[in-house]
Each structure stands twice: as structure tokens, then as C-alpha cells.
Scaffold this motif. Sequence first.
Motif, PDB file in Angstrom:
ATOM      1  N   ALA A  81       0.841  -1.190   0.000  1.00  0.00           N
ATOM      2  CA  ALA A  81       0.000   0.000   0.000  1.00  0.00           C
ATOM      3  C   ALA A  81       0.888   1.256   0.000  1.00  0.00           C
ATOM      4  O   ALA A  81       1.781   1.396   0.827  1.00  0.00           O
ATOM      5  CB  ALA A  81      -0.899   0.028   1.224  1.00  0.00           C
ATOM      6  N   VAL A  82       0.667   2.133  -0.980  1.00  0.00           N
ATOM      7  CA  VAL A  82       1.433   3.361  -1.092  1.00  0.00           C
ATOM      8  C   VAL A  82       0.493   4.517  -1.425  1.00  0.00           C
ATOM      9  O   VAL A  82      -0.623   4.308  -1.898  1.00  0.00           O
ATOM     10  CB  VAL A  82       2.536   3.285  -2.188  1.00  0.00           C
ATOM     11  N   CYS A  83       0.976   5.706  -1.164  1.00  0.00           N
ATOM     12  CA  CYS A  83       0.233   6.917  -1.510  1.00  0.00           C
ATOM     13  C   CYS A  83       1.200   7.898  -2.134  1.00  0.00           C
ATOM     14  O   CYS A  83       2.158   8.341  -1.481  1.00  0.00           O
ATOM     15  CB  CYS A  83      -0.441   7.513  -0.279  1.00  0.00           C
ATOM     16  N   PHE A  84       0.979   8.216  -3.391  1.00  0.00           N
ATOM     17  CA  PHE A  84       1.786   9.203  -4.097  1.00  0.00           C
ATOM     18  C   PHE A  84       1.049  10.529  -4.073  1.00  0.00           C
ATOM     19  O   PHE A  84      -0.176  10.564  -4.147  1.00  0.00           O
ATOM     20  CB  PHE A  84       2.014   8.773  -5.553  1.00  0.00           C
ATOM     21  N   TYR A  85       1.804  11.603  -3.981  1.00  0.00           N
ATOM     22  CA  TYR A  85       1.235  12.943  -3.993  1.00  0.00           C
ATOM     23  C   TYR A  85       1.675  13.663  -5.243  1.00  0.00           C
ATOM     24  O   TYR A  85       2.809  13.518  -5.690  1.00  0.00           O
ATOM     25  CB  TYR A  85       1.678  13.713  -2.742  1.00  0.00           C
ATOM     26  N   SER A  86       0.776  14.447  -5.798  1.00  0.00           N
ATOM     27  CA  SER A  86       1.097  15.178  -7.036  1.00  0.00           C
ATOM     28  C   SER A  86       1.852  16.446  -6.719  1.00  0.00           C
ATOM     29  O   SER A  86       1.707  17.037  -5.668  1.00  0.00           O
ATOM     30  CB  SER A  86      -0.195  15.530  -7.780  1.00  0.00           C
ATOM     31  N   TYR A  87       2.679  16.834  -7.656  1.00  0.00           N
ATOM     32  CA  TYR A  87       3.338  18.152  -7.585  1.00  0.00           C
ATOM     33  C   TYR A  87       3.702  18.598  -8.964  1.00  0.00           C
ATOM     34  O   TYR A  87       3.646  17.871  -9.918  1.00  0.00           O
ATOM     35  CB  TYR A  87       4.549  18.139  -6.648  1.00  0.00           C
TER      36      TYR A  87
END
Length: 141
Positions: free
Chosen positions: A135-141
Motif C-alpha cells: 500500500a502506497v500513496c503518491f502525492y502530485s506536484y
Amino acid sequence: MRTRVKKFMYMAMLVALTLAFPSCNVEMELGNNTLEYRERTAYLCSYDWQDDWYDDYGLHHFQVLRFYTNGTGEDFIRIQDARGRWEEYTYTFTWDWYDAFYTSIRLNYGGGDYSYMDNIRLGEGRMECLLDGAAVCFYSY
């Protein structure tokens, strides 16, 4: 009598409008022609997706995924050891939606090396998924 004529005229106008403006049947297909495909692909490809974490050995990992609309992408990984030294790796891949609901992506790094992003939830500047089962969570930038 006048009321009957008005009702008849309203009914006639309603029938005329119904016949004049037939319903729009939009056929949605899987792949490049669907609205959902275009929207999810555009959102995915509009950002660089970053995540960072510490592994069991205390190493700091920083990862950035870039997806391009032509089905290619880049995976940038930087690892910092306990002394502050960085190692950097850049990988290229091809990608495609791996299911009809656009919630899974297959990343092909070449040479038979694949990664899978499953149960993808996109929105609010985040991409939550299972990356090769983790389980991972990527954040946009």
C-alpha cells in the motif's frame, strides 16, 4: 372546447419536439475512445507523483513517477543512507491500463520486469494504490 384545443396543441408540440430531437446514444468503448479513459489518463499524466519512506534498514527512499500520454514513463528513485549519501536511479517504462475500470496499471520496465499498480484511487492530488502488493500513496506536484 378551448381547453381541449390547448391540450391537443401542447401534446402535438411535445411529440414534434420529441421527434425533432432524437436521443443521443453515446457508445462507450474500452480504450482510447472512452471519456473515462481520457479523463483518468489526463489526470494521471498531468502530474509528477512522489512518495518517500524509510525502509527496515533506515534508508530514506524518495520516488517520483512520471506518466506520459503516449504510454511511456519515468521512475526516478533516490536513496539516502545513514551518512547522508545519495544514490540515484532513473528507469524508463511503458505503461497501460491493465483493467477495464482504469484502476490498475501495468508498468513494463523491459526484459520481462513488470510492476503492477492495483486498486488505484485518484483524486485531490493523491494516487493511492497497491504497488506490487504494498500500500502506497503518491502525492502530485
